[in-house]
Design an enzyme around this catalytic site. Structure first.
Site, mmCIF file in Angstrom:
data_model
loop_
_atom_site.group_PDB
_atom_site.id
_atom_site.type_symbol
_atom_site.label_atom_id
_atom_site.label_comp_id
_atom_site.label_asym_id
_atom_site.label_seq_id
_atom_site.Cartn_x
_atom_site.Cartn_y
_atom_site.Cartn_z
ATOM 1 N N GLU A 108 0.942 -1.207 -0.052
ATOM 2 C CA GLU A 108 0.051 -0.145 -0.101
ATOM 3 C C GLU A 108 0.873 1.298 -0.219
ATOM 4 O O GLU A 108 0.414 2.323 -0.730
ATOM 5 C CB GLU A 108 -0.837 -0.036 1.119
ATOM 6 C CG GLU A 108 -2.121 -1.024 1.061
ATOM 7 C CD GLU A 108 -3.034 -0.769 0.090
ATOM 8 O OE1 GLU A 108 -2.853 -0.609 -1.121
ATOM 9 O OE2 GLU A 108 -4.323 -0.522 0.710
ATOM 10 N N THR A 137 -5.912 7.338 -5.439
ATOM 11 C CA THR A 137 -5.731 7.310 -4.175
ATOM 12 C C THR A 137 -5.103 8.269 -3.488
ATOM 13 O O THR A 137 -5.715 8.970 -2.508
ATOM 14 C CB THR A 137 -5.386 5.859 -3.568
ATOM 15 O OG1 THR A 137 -6.134 4.872 -4.209
ATOM 16 C CG2 THR A 137 -5.302 5.835 -2.107
#
Length: 312
Positions: free
Chosen positions: A131, A184
């Site tokens: 991530e 994101t």
């Protein structure tokens, strides 16, 4: 063993009021990773399907292999080599935990190929590094449920403290992905650095209410608690017809509706598959009214998380 094929499911993160601390896994879609031993040390990405050539092929820059490199370094396995094939089965920048599914499938497959030296929970910090490379933040609300399954709460990041919450058997998720993309990093960038005391108190009440509602199978409390007064008002401006889609879901039987992760996907929770289906169909229709195609996924809460599909 010389070959492992592993699957990791899509996830819904934040779950309205639980920014960076709530997440749950659904059954499908998800990413699949194949890894095969090779004689030479090091990790090589042999192929990636489903990404239209957009993801990096360098092992040091791709979420699926970065986690493997961290795991091998932790285990001191400088002698180990493998080639990796990643099958992307969900859109990039979808808000469905795409990078998390890749990272989780990769670290689960490698751990299995090495003889499972670490437990599932011990793999979490490595999955979080995927991530970090994908979005700049090593958050666990996608990788946690994708790895472990169920509805996950991250109580603390320093130190990492994660646990699961039981959910009602008749709780269903409708996940609707409009054919648009939100990065994101951009979605995190627009968030405010400071929050008012009033909103903080309201959000804390909703967090407590949602956890309690899930544990007590109190659908009315779940519905009242699916309110985000901090993140949703900011991020929703990035999603066309957000308010209309949310209203359509609730008007057609959903307990609540919000943004999945950083968007643009939206999710609704419902009691029973019939309500979940009606809510999803209404959401898709509402997107269509403004010329946006949308795909619906219907699922109960996936309590198993990632799994090995094949090994030899």
């Amino acid at each position: 063993m010389n070959y492992i094929k592993a699957f990791a499911p899509a996830t819904v993160a934040n779950v309205a009021c639980g920014f960076d601390i709530f997440g749950f896994a659904i059954q499908e879609p998800g990413d699949t990773v194949e890894i095969r031993r090779r004689d030479e040390p090091g990790i090589v990405i042999a192929d990636i399907t489903g990404d239209e050539g957009r993801l990096p092929r360098s092992a040091e820059k791709n979420a699926v292999t970065v986690v493997m490199l961290h795991l091998l370094k932790h285990l001191g396995r400088t002698d180990f080599g493998c080639e990796v094939v990643l099958h992307k089965n969900m859109p990039l920048g979808s808000g469905m935990g795409s990078s998390a599914a890749s990272a989780v499938a990769g670290v689960v497959a490698l751990n299995e190929l090495l003889g499972s030296p670490l437990s599932r929970k011990d793999l979490l910090p490595f999955a979080m590094e995927g991530e970090r490379i994908a979005s700049g933040s090593a958050h666990a609300d996608n990788v946690g449920p994708s790895l472990l399954g169920g509805f996950v709460v991250i109580r603390s990041y320093t130190p990492l403290d994660i646990f699961s919450v039981p959910v009602p058997e008749d709780l269903y998720c409708t996940l609707v992905h409009p054919d648009i993309e939100i990065n994101t990093k951009d979605a995190r960038y627009i968030l405010r650095n400071e929050v008012s005391l009033k909103n903080t108190i309201a959000q804390m009440g909703n967090v407590a209410g949602l956890v309690t509602g899930l544990m007590k199978s109190d659908y009315e409390l779940i519905s009242r608690s699916m309110v985000d007064v901090i993140i949703e008002p900011v991020r929703s401006i990035l999603i066309p017809s957000f308010n209309e889609v949310k209203k359509a879901a609730i008007d057609n039987g959903a307990l609540g509706c919000s943004i999945s992760g950083s968007g643009p996907s939206m999710f609704a929770l419902s009691r029973g598959i019939e309500n979940a289906t009606k809510a999803g169909e209404a959401m898709v229709r509402t997107f269509a009214e403004v010329g946006i195609d949308a795909t619906m996924h219907l699922s109960g809460i996936n309590d198993g998380g990632a799994r090995v599909l094949e090994s030899y």
